[in-house]
Design a protein around this motif. Sequence first.
Motif, PDB file in Angstrom:
ATOM      1  N   SER A 204       0.844  -1.194   0.000  1.00 57.38           N
ATOM      2  CA  SER A 204       0.000   0.000   0.000  1.00 57.38           C
ATOM      3  C   SER A 204       0.878   1.242   0.000  1.00 57.38           C
ATOM      4  CB  SER A 204      -0.921   0.006   1.224  1.00 57.38           C
ATOM      5  OG  SER A 204      -1.669   1.201   1.283  1.00 57.38           O
ATOM      6  N   LYS A 205       0.601   2.151  -0.952  1.00 59.30           N
ATOM      7  CA  LYS A 205       1.338   3.412  -1.038  1.00 59.30           C
ATOM      8  C   LYS A 205       0.390   4.517  -1.509  1.00 59.30           C
ATOM      9  CE  LYS A 205       6.102   1.891  -1.754  1.00 59.30           C
ATOM     10  NZ  LYS A 205       7.342   2.127  -2.529  1.00 59.30           N
ATOM     11  N   THR A 206       0.713   5.740  -1.138  1.00 58.61           N
ATOM     12  CA  THR A 206      -0.084   6.908  -1.530  1.00 58.61           C
ATOM     13  C   THR A 206       0.651   7.676  -2.617  1.00 58.61           C
ATOM     14  OG1 THR A 206      -1.053   7.107   0.674  1.00 58.61           O
ATOM     15  CG2 THR A 206      -1.151   9.038  -0.744  1.00 58.61           C
ATOM     16  N   TYR A 207      -0.031   7.895  -3.727  1.00 59.86           N
ATOM     17  CA  TYR A 207       0.524   8.643  -4.849  1.00 59.86           C
ATOM     18  C   TYR A 207      -0.506   9.651  -5.344  1.00 59.86           C
ATOM     19  CZ  TYR A 207       4.235   5.119  -5.220  1.00 59.86           C
ATOM     20  OH  TYR A 207       5.299   4.295  -4.961  1.00 59.86           O
ATOM     21  N   LEU A 208      -0.056  10.561  -6.202  1.00 59.11           N
ATOM     22  CA  LEU A 208      -0.941  11.495  -6.886  1.00 59.11           C
ATOM     23  C   LEU A 208      -1.285  10.922  -8.260  1.00 59.11           C
ATOM     24  CD1 LEU A 208       0.915  14.846  -6.060  1.00 59.11           C
ATOM     25  CD2 LEU A 208      -0.857  13.686  -4.731  1.00 59.11           C
TER      26      LEU A 208
ATOM     27  N   GLY B 221      -3.604  11.477 -12.055  1.00 59.95           N
ATOM     28  CA  GLY B 221      -4.359  12.353 -12.946  1.00 59.95           C
ATOM     29  C   GLY B 221      -3.528  13.513 -13.434  1.00 59.95           C
ATOM     30  N   GLN B 222      -3.213  13.542 -14.732  1.00 61.95           N
ATOM     31  CA  GLN B 222      -2.432  14.630 -15.304  1.00 61.95           C
ATOM     32  C   GLN B 222      -3.201  15.943 -15.172  1.00 61.95           C
ATOM     33  OE1 GLN B 222       0.679  14.127 -16.659  1.00 61.95           O
ATOM     34  NE2 GLN B 222       0.930  16.334 -16.902  1.00 61.95           N
ATOM     35  N   GLY B 223      -2.636  16.892 -14.447  1.00 57.62           N
ATOM     36  CA  GLY B 223      -3.274  18.175 -14.210  1.00 57.62           C
ATOM     37  C   GLY B 223      -4.207  18.187 -13.022  1.00 57.62           C
ATOM     38  N   LEU B 224      -4.583  17.015 -12.518  1.00 58.09           N
ATOM     39  CA  LEU B 224      -5.476  16.930 -11.360  1.00 58.09           C
ATOM     40  C   LEU B 224      -4.698  16.624 -10.092  1.00 58.09           C
ATOM     41  CD1 LEU B 224      -8.379  16.903 -10.252  1.00 58.09           C
ATOM     42  CD2 LEU B 224      -8.437  14.437 -10.759  1.00 58.09           C
ATOM     43  N   TYR B 225      -3.856  15.574 -10.182  1.00 63.63           N
ATOM     44  CA  TYR B 225      -2.962  15.171  -9.082  1.00 63.63           C
ATOM     45  C   TYR B 225      -3.749  14.940  -7.784  1.00 63.63           C
ATOM     46  CZ  TYR B 225       0.211  17.083 -12.556  1.00 63.63           C
ATOM     47  OH  TYR B 225       0.869  17.354 -13.728  1.00 63.63           O
ATOM     48  N   GLN B 226      -4.738  14.052  -7.897  1.00 60.16           N
ATOM     49  CA  GLN B 226      -5.574  13.690  -6.761  1.00 60.16           C
ATOM     50  C   GLN B 226      -4.848  12.656  -5.905  1.00 60.16           C
ATOM     51  OE1 GLN B 226      -8.661  14.691  -5.725  1.00 60.16           O
ATOM     52  NE2 GLN B 226      -8.436  13.280  -4.007  1.00 60.16           N
ATOM     53  N   PRO B 227      -4.716  12.858  -4.589  1.00 53.90           N
ATOM     54  CA  PRO B 227      -4.085  11.847  -3.729  1.00 53.90           C
ATOM     55  C   PRO B 227      -4.972  10.599  -3.636  1.00 53.90           C
ATOM     56  CG  PRO B 227      -4.153  13.995  -2.645  1.00 53.90           C
ATOM     57  CD  PRO B 227      -5.026  14.095  -3.840  1.00 53.90           C
ATOM     58  N   LEU B 228      -4.395   9.456  -3.937  1.00 56.92           N
ATOM     59  CA  LEU B 228      -5.095   8.182  -3.866  1.00 56.92           C
ATOM     60  C   LEU B 228      -4.213   7.161  -3.170  1.00 56.92           C
ATOM     61  CD1 LEU B 228      -6.603   7.871  -7.476  1.00 56.92           C
ATOM     62  CD2 LEU B 228      -7.782   8.629  -5.418  1.00 56.92           C
ATOM     63  N   GLN B 229      -4.862   6.254  -2.470  1.00 56.78           N
ATOM     64  CA  GLN B 229      -4.139   5.133  -1.886  1.00 56.78           C
ATOM     65  C   GLN B 229      -4.175   3.962  -2.870  1.00 56.78           C
ATOM     66  OE1 GLN B 229      -4.138   2.116   1.993  1.00 56.78           O
ATOM     67  NE2 GLN B 229      -5.713   3.685   1.798  1.00 56.78           N
ATOM     68  N   PHE B 230      -3.002   3.568  -3.363  1.00 55.29           N
ATOM     69  CA  PHE B 230      -2.892   2.463  -4.298  1.00 55.29           C
ATOM     70  C   PHE B 230      -2.469   1.213  -3.539  1.00 55.29           C
ATOM     71  CE2 PHE B 230      -2.493   6.106  -7.111  1.00 55.29           C
ATOM     72  CZ  PHE B 230      -3.257   5.727  -8.196  1.00 55.29           C
ATOM     73  N   VAL B 231      -3.167   0.112  -3.797  1.00 59.88           N
ATOM     74  CA  VAL B 231      -2.863  -1.168  -3.167  1.00 59.88           C
ATOM     75  C   VAL B 231      -2.522  -2.154  -4.271  1.00 59.88           C
ATOM     76  CG1 VAL B 231      -3.669  -3.011  -1.668  1.00 59.88           C
ATOM     77  CG2 VAL B 231      -4.430  -0.661  -1.266  1.00 59.88           C
ATOM     78  N   LEU B 232      -1.279  -2.594  -4.304  1.00 59.70           N
ATOM     79  CA  LEU B 232      -0.835  -3.595  -5.264  1.00 59.70           C
ATOM     80  C   LEU B 232      -1.086  -4.979  -4.663  1.00 59.70           C
ATOM     81  CD1 LEU B 232       0.873  -0.911  -5.851  1.00 59.70           C
ATOM     82  CD2 LEU B 232       2.405  -2.432  -7.101  1.00 59.70           C
ATOM     83  N   VAL B 233      -1.881  -5.785  -5.342  1.00 55.32           N
ATOM     84  CA  VAL B 233      -2.336  -7.064  -4.819  1.00 55.32           C
ATOM     85  C   VAL B 233      -1.787  -8.191  -5.690  1.00 55.32           C
ATOM     86  CG1 VAL B 233      -4.337  -8.415  -4.107  1.00 55.32           C
ATOM     87  CG2 VAL B 233      -4.456  -5.915  -4.094  1.00 55.32           C
ATOM     88  N   GLU B 234      -1.370  -9.254  -5.024  1.00 52.86           N
ATOM     89  CA  GLU B 234      -0.839 -10.411  -5.741  1.00 52.86           C
ATOM     90  C   GLU B 234      -1.265 -11.683  -5.004  1.00 52.86           C
ATOM     91  OE1 GLU B 234       3.358 -11.470  -7.929  1.00 52.86           O
ATOM     92  OE2 GLU B 234       3.446 -10.760  -5.850  1.00 52.86           O
TER      93      GLU B 234
END
Length: 506
Positions: free
Chosen positions: A313-317, A319-332
Amino acid sequence: MVKLPNPKPTHGPECYPVYKDNIDSGRWEVPMLRFIEDILLCFRPCFSRKATFSWFVTVIAGFMIRSDMPGITSVIRDLSLNPALYNSMEHFFRADSWEWEDIFTTWARTISSHAPLKRIAGRAVLAGDGVKRASDGKYMPCTKKMVQESENASKPSFIHGHLWGAAGILIGNASKIFCLPLSIQIHDGDGVISGWLGDESVSHVVQMLRDGFRAARYIGMSLFVLDRYFLTKPMLMEWEACSAQAPGLLHVITRAKKNCTAYEVPGPYRGRGRRPVHGPSVHLQDLFVTDSQSFQTARLQIYGAMRDVRFLSKTYLWGQGLYQPLQFVLVEYGETQAILACTNLSMSAGDIIEAYACRFKIEAMFREMKQQPGGFCYHFWTHAVPRLDRYRRKGSAGPLAQVKDSRQRKRIIKTLKATEGYVMFSCIAMGIIQLLCLEYQDDIRVSDFRYLRTPSCKVMSEASMIEYLRRNLFRFMARQGNLTITKIISDKQVSIETEDIDRLIS
């Protein structure tokens, strides 16, 4: 037991006696027909006329036991109604004495207060998706040409029909989870009609998010699970606008594409010049290799089974021009890799994974809606709609733009209302069936009336409950003749001549 509201009815008897349904077990239970009636009586204030409400009850009952899919004709057949009432039933769907929004509001309030909602991280779980219904109707409003995504080689690449947007809510217990349909509306091809009504025409993605917020107003704090088609800038911009009016009411969980690129959060500002809005770009798919050692392992309940899942789990921005903070969860897990995105930055990765795994329940709901109550078997049309042109070029004016007469526009709007009303009533019928499956799971044995080669769950399916109602509805009505639902349906049925029966059995 699912407790349902008992409002003061404006139609039918004021109070009802208590029946003993399960004599062998010695428990006093609410009869099944009374259970259905208590739900339907909640909708009485939605109808300004008594006759319209009686047709509403009849249509819902017909959808719950119908055995074939030829539109409203099956309701006449399966309830043994007088065929002379067909035109009256058809007029009911176009009547001015009810509104779609009132029906949805009552349905959402009833479910939010009294259904066994599934919750994750203290929030109800909503699921949304679109479904395409092919139609050859030449005079149906809002019909348009669409791409057919099915991998079945027997299906054409393009179809004409309607694009529906559905919002459902997960209900159930440890034994069974259902996706109960809350609302299904046409999301594309209705821009011209929206202009006639003075409403704003928006895209399918934006309308889907608005449907989620509309449902959450009655459900409460919710999660809205969508597939990767909906991770777009317009959706996130709409989520920010709606969240500003109702902070924290609804958070979105969706899936990102494999080629998804995000941006790191910029570090502390130093030096001169403009403050950076984002950091270096990150290809999320590469993190499965570069950050493999940072993955955590947990055993989670996904897709109906406990599985060992690796996640990061990591937080990134985004959307080009929007840069919305989202929590991304890489699942395997196994050979499957997925990238999930969530607007809630503080939610645990395990809850995000379990919530997204529940999204497939809406696909099962679509299948049951099509095969059991025939929720998309509508046939409403009007000659006020210009004849469908299958070879109309892309970008040319739509056929509804040619309609200028106010009376023809009114007929088209009523036809669209009938179509959406038909599907909404099917949602209510399906939802009541699902509630019955959960309510009477300990009182009904499927093997007593329906053969199943491999019974899979203690809670019966929607198909089994429909078969049970089809076999027993008239028996229930005969035993409980003082109920409102019994009186309404009986008044519309064909009277059977005794001498004819005597002649046949003699």
